[in-house]
Enzyme design. Structure first.
Site, PDB file in Angstrom:
ATOM      1  N   SER A  22     -54.856  15.190  -0.169  1.00  0.00           N
ATOM      2  CA  SER A  22     -56.308  15.240  -0.385  1.00  0.00           C
ATOM      3  C   SER A  22     -56.693  16.435  -1.261  1.00  0.00           C
ATOM      4  O   SER A  22     -55.955  17.411  -1.371  1.00  0.00           O
ATOM      5  CB  SER A  22     -57.034  15.361   0.954  1.00  0.00           C
ATOM      6  OG  SER A  22     -56.567  14.386   1.855  1.00  0.00           O
TER       7      SER A  22
HETATM    8  N1  SAH Z   1     -53.062  15.334   5.285  1.00  0.00           N
HETATM    9  C1  SAH Z   1     -52.228  14.743   4.277  1.00  0.00           C
HETATM   10  C2  SAH Z   1     -52.928  13.606   3.575  1.00  0.00           C
HETATM   11  C3  SAH Z   1     -52.088  12.396   3.593  1.00  0.00           C
HETATM   12  S1  SAH Z   1     -52.879  10.922   3.058  1.00  0.00           S
HETATM   13  C4  SAH Z   1     -51.689  15.782   3.317  1.00  0.00           C
HETATM   14  O1  SAH Z   1     -52.082  16.946   3.380  1.00  0.00           O
HETATM   15  O2  SAH Z   1     -50.842  15.420   2.510  1.00  0.00           O
HETATM   16  C5  SAH Z   1     -53.137  10.082   4.579  1.00  0.00           C
HETATM   17  C6  SAH Z   1     -51.906   9.797   5.411  1.00  0.00           C
HETATM   18  O3  SAH Z   1     -52.339   9.067   6.539  1.00  0.00           O
HETATM   19  C7  SAH Z   1     -50.840   8.954   4.726  1.00  0.00           C
HETATM   20  O4  SAH Z   1     -49.639   9.639   4.711  1.00  0.00           O
HETATM   21  C8  SAH Z   1     -50.772   7.705   5.611  1.00  0.00           C
HETATM   22  O5  SAH Z   1     -49.467   7.163   5.733  1.00  0.00           O
HETATM   23  C9  SAH Z   1     -51.267   8.244   6.944  1.00  0.00           C
HETATM   24  N2  SAH Z   1     -51.731   7.237   7.890  1.00  0.00           N
HETATM   25  C10 SAH Z   1     -52.499   6.141   7.678  1.00  0.00           C
HETATM   26  N3  SAH Z   1     -52.670   5.459   8.827  1.00  0.00           N
HETATM   27  C11 SAH Z   1     -52.009   6.180   9.796  1.00  0.00           C
HETATM   28  C12 SAH Z   1     -51.797   5.994  11.195  1.00  0.00           C
HETATM   29  N4  SAH Z   1     -52.299   4.940  11.864  1.00  0.00           N
HETATM   30  N5  SAH Z   1     -51.084   6.907  11.857  1.00  0.00           N
HETATM   31  C13 SAH Z   1     -50.543   7.991  11.228  1.00  0.00           C
HETATM   32  N6  SAH Z   1     -50.681   8.206   9.914  1.00  0.00           N
HETATM   33  C14 SAH Z   1     -51.413   7.305   9.210  1.00  0.00           C
END
Ligand code: SAH
Length: 302
Positions: free
Chosen positions: A152
């Site tokens: 993000s």
């Molecule tokens: N906080 C992260 C942002 C990752 S993007 C960073 O700093 O990089 C959002 C993430 O949410 C993705 O990796 C995706 O796989 C995860 N995601 C989506 N649905 C999810 C779920 N039900 N449980 C766990 N992770 C999930």
């Protein structure tokens, strides 16, 4: 960030274009959305206001590279070319000054919580990004992390953490969506104990690799479906979602302690940050905050 044609030919820009002292263009790019598509464009450098490595900058930045075309995403790609997760991201020597400039921009966009800003200044975002993209680590942009997911924008990370903290110390925080582990690392500086869940095994592994060298003792990573929360570690006084669902899963509401706060992007094409406060045993209060754009929250694990 605009959708204009590639401007890589104008790079590298001088350091002053990052720190703002001699900037000719806009102060910094307008808000960007965290879709994999725009993240890929962010990565390609269109409209990026600047970065390290310009003339007169003698520090050892990674050289700017001409990026390959956007990688295909989806299951076929995941099976064919798993992310290399063996080695930690190298320290490319990106200076503290550039990270401070990023934090100054985030503050200028309205984030006031000093604890959050300090944490953002501490965590080396470039270590969580593919080396080929790390020159863009301190631009306020989402960037691809593989598997059709994105890290993000620094602004939205900071804003959500500010809302979560509300000026108070956090003791036990759950993050849904570890991704590359960046936000989890930032969280570890503002909460006593942090738990983070990721549903994509290879991203869970990537985060472990990225975080290993930091030796963060108050952060635990879990592989699983975060829509179910983490009942074995509940209750939490803070829950933060890094992916957008059409609504906040009930399990997460139940795992919030009374007085606890949950911040999540909610929606599909149109999304807003939602703040939910548990006000009683069976009572929650919800507020809709600013617009945002996150990757979708999905059930199950892969
Ligand atoms: N906080 C992260 C942002 C990752 S993007 C960073 O700093 O990089 C959002 C993430 O949410 C993705 O990796 C995706 O796989 C995860 N995601 C989506 N649905 C999810 C779920 N039900 N449980 C766990 N992770 C999930």
């Amino acid at each position: 960030m605009s959708d204009k044609p590639d401007k890589r030919s104008t790079f590298p820009l001088p350091l002053s274009s990052v720190t703002g002292s001699k900037r000719a263009g806009p102060a910094f790019p307008p808000a960007k959305v965290a879709t994999p598509q725009t993240a890929t464009r962010n990565a390609a450098g269109s409209g990026v206001p600047g970065g390290p490595g310009g003339p007169g900058d003698t520090r050892s930045y990674v050289p700017r590279v001409v990026l390959p075309p956007a990688k295909p995403h989806g299951d076929a790609y995941q099976r064919a070319q798993p992310l290399p997760v063996a080695a930690p991201r190298p320290d490319t020597g990106v200076s503290d000054a550039i990270r401070r400039a990023m934090v100054a921009r985030v503050a200028k966009q309205g984030v006031q919580d000093g604890v959050v800003l300090k944490a953002l200044e501490t965590v080396q975002r470039h270590r969580f990004i593919e080396p080929a993209l790390s020159a863009q680590a301190y631009v306020d942009a989402s960037l691809p992390i593989g598997h059709n997911q994105t890290i993000s924008r620094p602004y939205i990370v900071a804003r959500m953490l500010e809302v979560l903290r509300n000026g108070n110390a956090l003791t036990r925080v759950l993050e849904i969506g570890t991704g590359c582990g960046y936000q989890a690392a930032v969280l570890s500086h503002i909460a006593k104990d942090v738990f983070s869940v990721e549903r994509i095994r290879q991203l869970h592994e990537l985060a472990k690799t990225n975080l290993r060298h930091l030796r963060i003792v108050n952060l635990r990573l879990h592989y699983g479906d975060g829509m179910l929360g983490l009942p074995q570690a509940a209750p939490f006084d803070g829950i933060i979602l890094a992916a957008a669902g059409l609504e906040v899963p009930q399990a997460l509401l139940e795992q919030l302690s009374v007085g606890g706060r949950l911040v999540a992007p909610v929606g599909a094409q149109v999304q807003h940050l939602q703040l939910i406060t548990r006000t009683g045993k069976a009572e929650w209060m919800s507020e809709t905050l600013e617009g945002c754009h996150f990757v979708p929250l999905r059930p199950g694990t892969v």
